[in-house]
Design a protein around this motif. Structure first.
Motif, PDB file in Angstrom:
ATOM      1  N   SER A  50      22.239  -0.264 -15.288  1.00 38.23           N
ATOM      2  CA  SER A  50      23.389   0.627 -15.200  1.00 38.23           C
ATOM      3  C   SER A  50      23.367   1.427 -13.900  1.00 38.23           C
ATOM      4  O   SER A  50      24.411   1.662 -13.285  1.00 38.23           O
ATOM      5  N   ALA A  53      24.411  -1.059 -11.199  1.00 36.08           N
ATOM      6  CA  ALA A  53      25.845  -1.335 -11.302  1.00 36.08           C
ATOM      7  C   ALA A  53      26.657  -0.163 -10.752  1.00 36.08           C
ATOM      8  O   ALA A  53      27.665  -0.377 -10.062  1.00 36.08           O
ATOM      9  N   GLY A  54      26.240   1.047 -11.030  1.00 36.72           N
ATOM     10  CA  GLY A  54      26.943   2.213 -10.499  1.00 36.72           C
ATOM     11  C   GLY A  54      26.877   2.278  -8.980  1.00 36.72           C
ATOM     12  O   GLY A  54      27.875   2.563  -8.308  1.00 36.72           O
ATOM     13  N   ARG A  57      29.134  -0.451  -7.564  1.00 38.45           N
ATOM     14  CA  ARG A  57      30.534  -0.074  -7.731  1.00 38.45           C
ATOM     15  C   ARG A  57      30.946   0.919  -6.634  1.00 38.45           C
ATOM     16  O   ARG A  57      32.040   0.810  -6.071  1.00 38.45           O
ATOM     17  N   ASP A  58      30.068   1.851  -6.317  1.00 40.36           N
ATOM     18  CA  ASP A  58      30.370   2.825  -5.270  1.00 40.36           C
ATOM     19  C   ASP A  58      30.370   2.186  -3.887  1.00 40.36           C
ATOM     20  O   ASP A  58      31.119   2.605  -2.997  1.00 40.36           O
ATOM     21  N   MET A  60      31.092  -1.053  -3.144  1.00 35.62           N
ATOM     22  CA  MET A  60      31.972  -2.209  -2.988  1.00 35.62           C
ATOM     23  C   MET A  60      33.068  -2.015  -1.936  1.00 35.62           C
ATOM     24  O   MET A  60      33.327  -2.941  -1.159  1.00 35.62           O
TER      25      MET A  60
END
Length: 100
Positions: A50, A53-54, A57-58, A60
């Motif tokens: 997690s 993934a965070g 995501r930031d 990308m």
């Protein structure tokens, strides 16, 4: 060590029974600890996933921008892009063959 003739069958049966009980208790303790270790490692893996993934995501939007810049540069200078590609391919091949 005592000779076998002095040991009675009842004593041996008692010892085997006691050892069986002790072994059963050890098995239970190991299975409890194993389950706890499994749960702890699963929770740690989920936390790591997690977190990763965070962060992805930031990151990308910046990764997409850099990808577009590289794509434009490759379109504008195809010979340079091919040369860089061949150099990278040569480096990878040399690493693979040097390990053998």
């Amino acid at each position: 060590m005592a000779p076998f003739s002095t040991l009675s069958d009842i004593d041996l049966e008692k010892q085997v029974t006691a050892l069986s009980r002790e072994l059963a208790a050890l098995r239970k303790a190991v299975s409890r600890r194993g389950g706890a270790y499994y749960e702890d490692s699963r929770d740690a893996a989920l936390d790591t996933y997690s977190d990763l993934a965070g962060r992805l995501r930031d990151a990308m939007p910046a990764i997409r921008r850099q990808g577009r810049v590289i794509e434009r540069s490759a379109r504008d200078h195809p010979a340079a892009a091919a040369a860089v590609g061949l150099v990278v391919l040569g480096l990878v091949a040399s690493l693979l063959f040097s390990r053998r």
